[in-house]
Design an enzyme around this catalytic site. Structure first.
Site, short mmCIF file in Angstrom:
data_model
loop_
_atom_site.label_atom_id
_atom_site.label_comp_id
_atom_site.label_asym_id
_atom_site.label_seq_id
_atom_site.Cartn_x
_atom_site.Cartn_y
_atom_site.Cartn_z
N HIS A 130 2.69 3.20 -9.10
CA HIS A 130 2.53 1.76 -9.34
C HIS A 130 3.74 1.19 -10.07
CE1 HIS A 130 -1.40 2.01 -7.68
NE2 HIS A 130 -1.96 2.64 -8.70
N ASP A 172 0.84 -1.21 0.00
CA ASP A 172 0.00 0.00 0.00
C ASP A 172 0.87 1.26 0.00
OD1 ASP A 172 -2.27 1.53 0.05
OD2 ASP A 172 -2.79 1.11 2.13
N LEU A 198 10.51 -21.12 -3.32
CA LEU A 198 9.53 -20.12 -2.86
C LEU A 198 8.27 -20.27 -3.70
CD1 LEU A 198 8.90 -17.49 -1.17
CD2 LEU A 198 9.74 -16.20 -3.14
C1 FPP Z 1 -2.05 0.23 -3.23
O1 FPP Z 1 -1.53 1.54 -3.30
C2 FPP Z 1 -1.48 -0.58 -4.29
C3 FPP Z 1 -2.20 -1.17 -5.27
C4 FPP Z 1 -3.67 -1.06 -5.37
C5 FPP Z 1 -1.59 -1.95 -6.34
C6 FPP Z 1 -0.34 -2.71 -6.00
C7 FPP Z 1 0.42 -2.85 -7.27
C8 FPP Z 1 1.76 -2.81 -7.40
C9 FPP Z 1 2.68 -2.77 -6.25
C10 FPP Z 1 2.40 -2.79 -8.75
C11 FPP Z 1 2.11 -3.94 -9.62
C12 FPP Z 1 2.37 -5.26 -8.98
C13 FPP Z 1 3.11 -6.25 -9.53
C14 FPP Z 1 3.18 -7.56 -8.85
C15 FPP Z 1 3.85 -6.09 -10.78
P1 FPP Z 1 -2.55 2.75 -3.51
O2 FPP Z 1 -2.57 3.09 -4.94
O3 FPP Z 1 -3.88 2.42 -2.92
O4 FPP Z 1 -1.81 3.85 -2.68
P2 FPP Z 1 -2.47 5.05 -1.87
O5 FPP Z 1 -3.25 4.42 -0.73
O6 FPP Z 1 -1.28 5.79 -1.40
O7 FPP Z 1 -3.32 5.80 -2.82
#
Ligand code: FPP
Length: 249
Positions: A33, A16, A127
């Protein structure tokens, strides 16, 4: 392939803070992202050395479809390119890479990338890396419960296998030992709810794109200091002495 994936820790990671990381730098959320995708590799590389044998990463929840189309599309293409790019590397480093969650709302290209990656790495055992995509724990539990028959006996272990099957996981995937959530938020957001019944929870302030091996080490060190009682009592010193054969009687 139904094969036990056991022995070490199962860690669930709620990645997050990508949006806040980007906003703090005046960048679009999608850039957060992209940087988050690089942090995934650091987490995966750190895992085996910390005794982790199953790592589940929350990449896209069933509720994330509510985000703007452009953001969803960036996340989907990051996932696809991650699966394609990391396939050979995972195979080389003993990582079995799989995706849990619904498949029917993903594009044909992403489904192909998932199938090919799972096929290419299915015999790896160092893993078990699961990416949760279009994932909802409550949906998996509901699907598992809906398939129960009144005559068939089903204890917690058997039900866990059903929950695993319901989200396309290896049925033998063990329960979660540790859930880590980054970015300071403290909630589970429909992630591995049945599997985490006795998981320890560690919340880190680090925003996901900044996450590295040291964060993972710190989280696992905090986990190792916890006392896991599974509803029982803390062993008393007398019990320990008896166990070691030096106590009375
Ligand atoms: C939450 O941060 C994150 C996500 C909804 C997506 C997680 C995706 C990645 C880490 C990248 C792609 C993954 C892979 C495996 C290649 P948020 O956008 O909700 O952050 P915020 O709460 O600060 O807005």
């Amino acid at each position: 392939m139904d094969r036990p994936v056991t022995g070490g820790l199962h860690v669930g990671l709620i990645m997050d803070g990508n949006g806040r990381w980007a906003r703090a730098r005046g960048l679009p959320r999608t850039e957060g992202h992209r940087r988050g995708a690089s942090a995934v590799r650091r987490a995966v590389e750190a895992a085996p050395g910390l005794g982790i044998t199953t790592l589940t990463l929350y990449a896209f929840s069933a509720d994330n479809w509510r985000r703007p189309a452009a953001e969803v599309s960036t996340l989907m293409s990051l996932l696809e390119s991650f699966l394609v790019r990391e396939r050979a590397r995972c195979h080389r480093h003993g990582v079995r890479l799989a995706v849990i969650g619904r498949r029917d709302r993903l594009s044909p290209a992403l489904n192909r990338a998932i199938d090919e990656t799972e096929r290419a790495t299915r015999d790896r055992t160092r893993l078990y890396l699961r990416l949760a995509v279009d994932y909802s724990s409550r949906s998996a539990i509901l699907a598992a419960a809906g398939a129960l028959t009144s005559t068939e006996p089903c204890d917690e272990t058997a039900f866990l296998r059903r929950v695993n099957r319901a989200c396309h996981s290896d049925p033998q995937t063990p329960p979660v030992d540790l859930v880590i959530r980054t970015s300071g938020e403290q909630r589970l957001s429909d992630f591995l709810l049945f599997e985490s019944a006795y998981a320890e929870l560690v919340f880190l302030d680090t925003l996901w794109p900044d996450f590295d091996g040291d964060d993972m080490r710190r989280a696992v060190a905090r986990f190792r200091r916890r006392e896991r009682r599974y509803g029982g009592l803390k062993p008393r010193n007398d019990d320990l002495l008896t166990l070691h054969g030096t106590g009375p009687g």
